[in-house]
Scaffold this motif. Structure first.
Motif, PDB file in Angstrom:
ATOM      1  N   GLU A 171       0.829  -1.202   0.000  1.00  4.64           N
ATOM      2  CA  GLU A 171       0.000   0.000   0.000  1.00  4.64           C
ATOM      3  C   GLU A 171       0.868   1.258   0.000  1.00  4.64           C
ATOM      4  OE1 GLU A 171      -2.245  -0.532   3.607  1.00  4.64           O
ATOM      5  OE2 GLU A 171      -0.829   0.721   4.746  1.00  4.64           O
ATOM      6  N   GLU A 172       0.245   2.356  -0.255  1.00  9.30           N
ATOM      7  CA  GLU A 172       0.995   3.560  -0.614  1.00  9.30           C
ATOM      8  C   GLU A 172       1.780   4.216   0.521  1.00  9.30           C
ATOM      9  OE1 GLU A 172      -2.027   4.906  -4.192  1.00  9.30           O
ATOM     10  OE2 GLU A 172      -1.481   6.302  -2.580  1.00  9.30           O
ATOM     11  N   MET A 200       8.884   2.231   0.070  1.00 12.46           N
ATOM     12  CA  MET A 200       9.368   1.334  -0.966  1.00 12.46           C
ATOM     13  C   MET A 200       8.419   1.340  -2.172  1.00 12.46           C
ATOM     14  SD  MET A 200      10.550  -2.605  -0.566  1.00 12.46           S
ATOM     15  CE  MET A 200       9.016  -3.396  -1.035  1.00 12.46           C
ATOM     16  N   THR A 201       7.181   1.487  -1.832  1.00  9.78           N
ATOM     17  CA  THR A 201       6.204   1.596  -2.915  1.00  9.78           C
ATOM     18  C   THR A 201       6.463   2.831  -3.754  1.00  9.78           C
ATOM     19  OG1 THR A 201       4.560   0.420  -1.637  1.00  9.78           O
ATOM     20  CG2 THR A 201       3.741   1.813  -3.425  1.00  9.78           C
ATOM     21  N   ASN A 202       6.644   3.911  -3.072  1.00  9.97           N
ATOM     22  CA  ASN A 202       6.977   5.159  -3.771  1.00  9.97           C
ATOM     23  C   ASN A 202       8.258   5.015  -4.575  1.00  9.97           C
ATOM     24  OD1 ASN A 202       4.811   6.465  -2.576  1.00  9.97           O
ATOM     25  ND2 ASN A 202       6.051   7.110  -0.812  1.00  9.97           N
ATOM     26  N   SER A 220      -1.933   6.109  -7.829  1.00  9.64           N
ATOM     27  CA  SER A 220      -3.317   5.609  -7.856  1.00  9.64           C
ATOM     28  C   SER A 220      -3.544   4.550  -8.913  1.00  9.64           C
ATOM     29  CB  SER A 220      -4.319   6.752  -8.092  1.00  9.64           C
ATOM     30  OG  SER A 220      -4.159   7.716  -7.082  1.00  9.64           O
ATOM     31  N   ARG A 221      -2.512   3.858  -9.257  1.00 11.50           N
ATOM     32  CA  ARG A 221      -2.618   2.784 -10.247  1.00 11.50           C
ATOM     33  C   ARG A 221      -3.300   1.580  -9.617  1.00 11.50           C
ATOM     34  NH1 ARG A 221      -0.018  -1.653 -11.902  1.00 11.50           N
ATOM     35  NH2 ARG A 221       1.082  -1.622  -9.922  1.00 11.50           N
ATOM     36  N   LYS A 222      -4.097   0.886 -10.327  1.00 11.94           N
ATOM     37  CA  LYS A 222      -4.706  -0.352  -9.847  1.00 11.94           C
ATOM     38  C   LYS A 222      -4.025  -1.544 -10.520  1.00 11.94           C
ATOM     39  CE  LYS A 222      -9.184   1.697  -8.905  1.00 11.94           C
ATOM     40  NZ  LYS A 222     -10.622   1.700  -9.230  1.00 11.94           N
ATOM     41  N   VAL A 223      -3.976  -2.613  -9.762  1.00  7.66           N
ATOM     42  CA  VAL A 223      -3.282  -3.778 -10.304  1.00  7.66           C
ATOM     43  C   VAL A 223      -4.074  -4.403 -11.443  1.00  7.66           C
ATOM     44  CG1 VAL A 223      -2.413  -6.042  -9.780  1.00  7.66           C
ATOM     45  CG2 VAL A 223      -2.128  -4.180  -8.147  1.00  7.66           C
ATOM     46  N   ASN A 224      -5.268  -4.653 -11.153  1.00  5.07           N
ATOM     47  CA  ASN A 224      -6.152  -5.190 -12.183  1.00  5.07           C
ATOM     48  C   ASN A 224      -7.349  -4.288 -12.335  1.00  5.07           C
ATOM     49  OD1 ASN A 224      -4.750  -7.575 -12.932  1.00  5.07           O
ATOM     50  ND2 ASN A 224      -5.290  -8.368 -10.887  1.00  5.07           N
ATOM     51  N   ASN A 225      -8.074  -4.552 -13.309  1.00  7.88           N
ATOM     52  CA  ASN A 225      -9.225  -3.695 -13.573  1.00  7.88           C
ATOM     53  C   ASN A 225     -10.216  -3.674 -12.433  1.00  7.88           C
ATOM     54  OD1 ASN A 225      -8.197  -2.989 -15.987  1.00  7.88           O
ATOM     55  ND2 ASN A 225      -9.328  -4.525 -17.146  1.00  7.88           N
ATOM     56  N   ASN A 226     -10.386  -4.852 -11.797  1.00  4.02           N
ATOM     57  CA  ASN A 226     -11.433  -4.910 -10.778  1.00  4.02           C
ATOM     58  C   ASN A 226     -10.886  -5.359  -9.412  1.00  4.02           C
ATOM     59  OD1 ASN A 226     -10.820  -7.402 -11.633  1.00  4.02           O
ATOM     60  ND2 ASN A 226     -12.917  -8.193 -11.649  1.00  4.02           N
ATOM     61  N   LEU A 227      -9.637  -5.152  -9.182  1.00  3.54           N
ATOM     62  CA  LEU A 227      -9.043  -5.556  -7.895  1.00  3.54           C
ATOM     63  C   LEU A 227      -8.182  -4.423  -7.313  1.00  3.54           C
ATOM     64  CD1 LEU A 227      -8.388  -7.710  -5.758  1.00  3.54           C
ATOM     65  CD2 LEU A 227      -6.458  -8.389  -7.196  1.00  3.54           C
TER      66      LEU A 227
END
Lengths: 314, 314
Positions: free
Chosen positions: A197-198, A202-204, A215-222
């Motif tokens: 999570e943001e 490390m994510t940054n 605000s990118r999503k991994v999958n379209n609906n997840l």
DNA sequence: TTAGCGTTATTGATGTCATCAATAGTAGTA
DNA sequence: TACTACTATTGATGACATCAATAACGCTAA
């Protein structure tokens, strides 16, 4: 009128002991003239003759005799103070509260904490695993002594000390090792990229390395939100995903399968790990000990590549 | 590296007490910046932070807390030393050995000795009546602390302190007082002159005043040798003799008949009385007390004539 | 948010003190 | 008398303490 100094007392006691100004001067590592002048200066200030120079060896006057025990007592107690200072510096006591970021704690703490706790049994180590923003907040409130985190951080009230630099490796479960020698950033399949999570630096950092939008999503609906490296890696395994791992997270980590690890091409992105303290942190000696322990534990396990690029955690 | 000074300790204790650097600076009569700098300097030297400045009021660190008692102890003992020095200066103790010439002792000692002994009961006064040459010898051997005698004396190892000047009066038992206003030297009938034996300075002085030759006999067939003023004066009474007497010998002295005393014409011969000590005499404070006592006792009883001539005792 | 206040830290200039080298002075000895 | 060992004195110099001025900081009230 100046008051008695401990140095003068030292000179007096040396003369009383040796019965000679020149011998006393040698004992005190000053010249005879210095010692002579300073004792005379003391005698003038006190308006008392302490020594009868005409006797051989030099002897105390009657007045000197009456005072010498107190001279000795003052000097002895000042020596006791010096010894107590040395003991105090040897003994480490009290509490040291340490905050460690979650992407570090699981791999770094086991490297040094047991050794540290054993060697300094009188120090109460209070270790908590919290994110960088929490660490910063608590440092500033002086509710935490020191944070172990990714630097640089920009805060006027905080100060950082660099510990080491740690390269990022690609962890790609969709490939075999024989396919690539050096993994290039552009080779990363961002559609299979998994991140914590943001709130995690490390994510940054990974997003910065890969030039990703926020605000990118991994999958379209997840929507995936986790603070756990364990969860992250298991999901990567199940979905043949990819992520970037700091090198130490892979060290002696059975969870990570070495065959999916790929070094990146230069300039090699690295994160820099350091200590953060409040500018008015005063347990400096404990800090030094902590710094030393960590570096001793980490350095043998890390090469420092030449061509690197430190990735800012923000 | 410099060691701890008592001044620094004083500053530390003042801050601990007041909880404020500026208040402590006021207490120590230095500026805040001085105090701040010196405490920082001490902390750097010790490599220990003693105070947590961020707390209000300023508080000791844990390390500071561990050390403060010893800081207090050292400072207290140094204050005790200062107090002991003051007490030692107030108390006079030990022995003061005094030699007085015989032509002084009978008249001078009663003037001040009882007062002196009473006021300083802890001093052991050892008074002996001996001639000048014996005093000089014993001073040089350091067997005597101080001589009371006629000055000047010339000796490189001795030092003198002037007490008073005492005029000579003529004591002539052959005349009545109404006959002369001022007695001139030439009026002295040297054939009736009586003197003490030659080891007495006063004898030398009288011979100098009267321009007499040494080895003179009183009568053709009589050699008179006595050290006793009593004998001298009785013989003068019996034989209607004449001599010179220092003024103090005549003061409240029933043995001396005032009607036979004649002042001399100016320049009035005087003897100067003083203290003599060895150049390395160290009981200076006792000496000052002795000097003071004598001068207090003598001065009211002596005028100091204007036109005088000090007669050398040798 | 800004101004004001109280406090501690820092800095450069200056005065004070400790020290040393050189020498004077002293006493004892051969 | 010369020499030696020891303490005292003096002037030059380096080290240290101090101060005035100002920066920096935190808190509070408007």
């Amino acid at each position: 009128m100046t008051s008695i100094t401990l140095n003068q007392i030292k000179y007096v006691l040396a003369v009383e002991k040796t019965g000679s100004f020149s011998a006393a001067a040698q004992e005190c590592y000053v010249t005879q003239s210095t010692l002579s002048t300073m004792i005379k200066k003391l005698e003038d200030a006190l308006d008392i003759s302490l020594f009868d120079r005409k006797q051989k060896p030099v002897r105390l006057t009657e007045e000197g005799s009456k005072l010498i025990a107190q001279f000795k007592l003052v000097y002895r107690e000042s020596q006791n103070l010096t010894e107590l200072v040395q003991e105090t510096k040897k003994d480490f006591f009290g509490t040291l509260s340490i905050g460690v970021i979650p992407t570090l704690a699981p791999y770094l703490l086991p490297m040094f904490l047991d050794d540290l706790v054993t060697e300094f049994p009188d120090i109460n180590f209070a270790v908590s695993e919290i994110t960088t923003s929490k660490i910063v907040e608590k440092l500033k409130l002086r509710e935490l002594d020191v944070g172990i985190l990714s630097i640089p951080i920009q805060d006027a009230k905080l100060e950082t000390i660099s510990l080491y630099k740690e390269e990022f490796l690609v962890y790609d479960t969709s490939k075999s090792k024989s396919t690539h020698k050096k993994y290039k950033i552009k080779d990363i399949d961002i559609n299979r990229l998994w991140l914590l999570e943001e709130s995690h630096c490390m994510t940054n950092q990974i997003e910065t390395i890969c030039n990703l939008q926020k605000s990118r999503k991994v999958n379209n609906n997840l929507t995936f939100e986790s603070s756990s490296m364990l969860t992250l890696i298991n999901l990567i395994h199940k979905n043949k995903g990819v992520t970037l791992l700091p090198k130490l997270t892979t060290y002696q980590n059975n969870l990570v399968n070495k065959k999916f690890l790929y070094p990146l091409a230069p300039p090699i992105p690295v994160r820099e790990i350091g200590l953060a303290i409040h500018v008015n942190f005063y347990k400096k000696r404990m800090l030094k000990i902590l710094q030393k322990k960590i570096m001793q534990a980490v350095k043998p396990k890390l090469d420092t590549p030449r061509n690197i690029k430190v990735v800012n955690p923000f």
